[in-house]
Structures are given as C-alpha cells and as structure tokens.
Design a protein around this motif. Structure first.
Motif, short mmCIF file in Angstrom:
data_model
loop_
_atom_site.label_atom_id
_atom_site.label_comp_id
_atom_site.label_asym_id
_atom_site.label_seq_id
_atom_site.Cartn_x
_atom_site.Cartn_y
_atom_site.Cartn_z
N LEU A 153 -22.56 34.99 70.20
CA LEU A 153 -22.31 36.34 70.67
C LEU A 153 -22.60 36.47 72.17
O LEU A 153 -21.89 37.19 72.88
N MET A 154 -23.61 35.75 72.65
CA MET A 154 -23.87 35.75 74.09
C MET A 154 -22.69 35.14 74.85
O MET A 154 -22.31 35.63 75.91
N ALA A 155 -22.11 34.08 74.29
CA ALA A 155 -20.94 33.46 74.92
C ALA A 155 -19.75 34.41 74.91
O ALA A 155 -19.00 34.49 75.88
N ILE A 156 -19.59 35.16 73.83
CA ILE A 156 -18.48 36.12 73.74
C ILE A 156 -18.65 37.22 74.79
O ILE A 156 -17.70 37.56 75.51
N THR A 157 -19.86 37.77 74.90
CA THR A 157 -20.06 38.84 75.89
C THR A 157 -19.89 38.31 77.30
O THR A 157 -19.35 39.00 78.16
N ALA A 158 -20.32 37.09 77.55
CA ALA A 158 -20.11 36.49 78.87
C ALA A 158 -18.62 36.34 79.15
O ALA A 158 -18.14 36.70 80.24
N THR A 159 -17.87 35.87 78.16
CA THR A 159 -16.43 35.68 78.32
C THR A 159 -15.72 37.00 78.57
O THR A 159 -14.88 37.10 79.47
N VAL A 160 -16.06 38.02 77.79
CA VAL A 160 -15.44 39.34 77.98
C VAL A 160 -15.73 39.85 79.39
O VAL A 160 -14.84 40.36 80.07
N ASN A 161 -16.95 39.68 79.86
CA ASN A 161 -17.28 40.17 81.19
C ASN A 161 -16.68 39.33 82.30
O ASN A 161 -16.35 39.85 83.36
N VAL A 162 -16.50 38.05 82.07
CA VAL A 162 -15.76 37.22 83.04
C VAL A 162 -14.32 37.72 83.12
O VAL A 162 -13.75 37.86 84.21
N LEU A 163 -13.72 38.00 81.96
CA LEU A 163 -12.34 38.51 81.95
C LEU A 163 -12.23 39.87 82.65
O LEU A 163 -11.28 40.12 83.39
N LEU A 164 -13.22 40.74 82.41
CA LEU A 164 -13.23 42.02 83.13
C LEU A 164 -13.38 41.79 84.63
O LEU A 164 -12.72 42.46 85.44
N GLY A 165 -14.21 40.84 85.00
CA GLY A 165 -14.36 40.50 86.42
C GLY A 165 -13.07 39.96 87.01
O GLY A 165 -12.69 40.32 88.13
N LEU A 166 -12.38 39.12 86.24
CA LEU A 166 -11.09 38.61 86.72
C LEU A 166 -10.07 39.74 86.86
O LEU A 166 -9.25 39.72 87.79
N ALA A 167 -10.14 40.72 85.97
CA ALA A 167 -9.25 41.89 86.10
C ALA A 167 -9.54 42.63 87.41
O ALA A 167 -8.62 43.08 88.10
N ILE A 168 -10.81 42.72 87.77
CA ILE A 168 -11.18 43.36 89.04
C ILE A 168 -10.64 42.54 90.21
O ILE A 168 -10.13 43.09 91.19
N VAL A 169 -10.71 41.21 90.12
CA VAL A 169 -10.17 40.34 91.17
C VAL A 169 -8.66 40.54 91.28
O VAL A 169 -8.12 40.61 92.39
N VAL A 170 -7.97 40.62 90.15
CA VAL A 170 -6.53 40.86 90.18
C VAL A 170 -6.22 42.17 90.88
O VAL A 170 -5.28 42.25 91.69
N VAL A 171 -7.00 43.19 90.61
CA VAL A 171 -6.80 44.48 91.28
C VAL A 171 -6.99 44.31 92.78
O VAL A 171 -6.20 44.81 93.58
N LYS A 172 -8.03 43.58 93.19
CA LYS A 172 -8.26 43.37 94.62
C LYS A 172 -7.08 42.66 95.25
O LYS A 172 -6.61 43.05 96.32
N ILE A 173 -6.60 41.63 94.60
CA ILE A 173 -5.46 40.88 95.15
C ILE A 173 -4.23 41.78 95.22
O ILE A 173 -3.50 41.79 96.22
N ALA A 174 -4.00 42.56 94.17
CA ALA A 174 -2.82 43.43 94.13
C ALA A 174 -2.86 44.51 95.20
O ALA A 174 -1.84 44.82 95.81
N VAL A 175 -4.02 45.09 95.46
CA VAL A 175 -4.08 46.20 96.43
C VAL A 175 -4.20 45.72 97.86
O VAL A 175 -3.96 46.50 98.78
N THR A 176 -4.54 44.46 98.07
CA THR A 176 -4.66 43.98 99.45
C THR A 176 -3.45 43.18 99.90
O THR A 176 -3.38 42.76 101.05
N HIS A 177 -2.51 42.93 98.99
CA HIS A 177 -1.29 42.19 99.37
C HIS A 177 -0.06 43.01 99.17
O HIS A 177 0.10 43.92 98.53
#
Length: 177
Positions: A153-177
């Motif tokens: 379950l700790m691995a699952i929560t880490a994975t979900v939060n990494v994916l949420l973090g990657l979504a934030i990175v995608v937003v940054k890339i999308a709004v700055t390019h």
C-alpha cells in the motif's frame, strides 16, 4: 521516591503524548501543501521571471493563507454548529494543519539556494518543482507508514503521488511551451 517526585514521570507523560500525537498525525496537509507549492511554482513560472526572494515569499505566504483557510474551515465549518471551539481545540487544529506550511519550506529553500548551484530562473523553477513533488510523495508514504499500511500500500500511494507529480510536470511543460 516515585517517578513523579523525581520529575521523570512528567517527561515520560510528555513523550507518551507526543508519541500519541505522531501516531494519529494526519499528513493530508503535507501532501496538499506540496501540491500547492508545485502549483505556485508553475504559476510563477508562467508569469515571467520572478526574483528568487519574491518566489520564496510567494510560496511561504500562499501556504500560510491556505493554512489559515484550512484551520478556519475545520474550526468553523463543522464545529461552530455544535459548539464554540476553545483554545485547546484551536491550537490542536492549527497544529494538525501546519504540514500545509511545512510542505512549502523545502521548495522555498531550494529556490533560496539555487544561485549557489548556478541555476537560472528556469532551472530554479524545475528544482523547486522537483523538491515539491518529492515532498508530496514523501508525505504520502509517511502517512501510509504511520497508519501501519503494508509495503504494498505504501508503494501504491507513492506511485499515485508520482503520477500526480508527473501530471503537474505535464501542466508546466504545456503552459510554458
């Protein structure tokens, strides 16, 4: 002589209370505060190049405003209907929501030290964003661990939060390019 007479009883009681507080700690604010910090960094990056001191202040002051909003919501949203909160309850809620502010400190620190690392504004923003996302993952894993969750379950929560973090990175890339 008893433990209370030697003063060790108070010390033990205090340690037990602190341990109980840690055991019941809610890290939701830390995860939320890390996501908030990442969002502030992205927003600041789209508005142009902020001087570092302004971005540090923006991060910390935004987290303080959200902390106040969360404290207010907890105290007066549900509690006011039942009873007026006393000082003890107010302090407990303030303490419980404090991880929102704590989560903004590492990204703010990353911004503050970025000149030492020779980073330009974009490098500083990426560093702060990375630190915020790492914090988000760390807070979520700490919450799962504190709750006694199994490693899976700790691995699952880490994975979900990494994916949420990657979504934030995608937003940054999308709004700055």
């Amino acid at each position: 002589m008893t433990a209370g007479e030697t003063g060790t009883g108070r010390s033990t009681d205090r340690r037990e209370r602190r341990a109980a507080l840690r055991a019941h700690a809610d890290y939701t604010g830390g995860v939320y505060g890390s996501m908030l910090a990442a969002s502030v960094v992205i927003g600041a990056g789209t508005l142009g190049s902020f001087p570092r001191a302004e971005l540090v202040l923006l991060l910390l002051l935004t987290s303080l405003v959200f902390w106040i909003a969360h404290v207010h919501a907890k105290l007066f949203g549900a509690r006011l209907a039942r009873r007026t909160p006393d000082r003890r309850v107010i302090l407990r809620v303030c303490r419980e929501e404090w991880p929102i502010v704590k989560a903004a400190v590492p990204p703010a620190g990353a911004i503050a030290v970025s000149p030492v690392l020779g980073l330009d504004v974009q490098g500083t923003l990426w560093l702060a964003l990375s630190v915020a996302i790492t914090g988000q993952v760390g807070w979520s894993v700490a919450a799962a661990h504190r709750a006694g969750a199994p490693l899976r379950l700790m691995a699952i929560t880490a994975t979900v939060n990494v994916l949420l973090g990657l979504a934030i990175v995608v937003v940054k890339i999308a709004v700055t390019h």
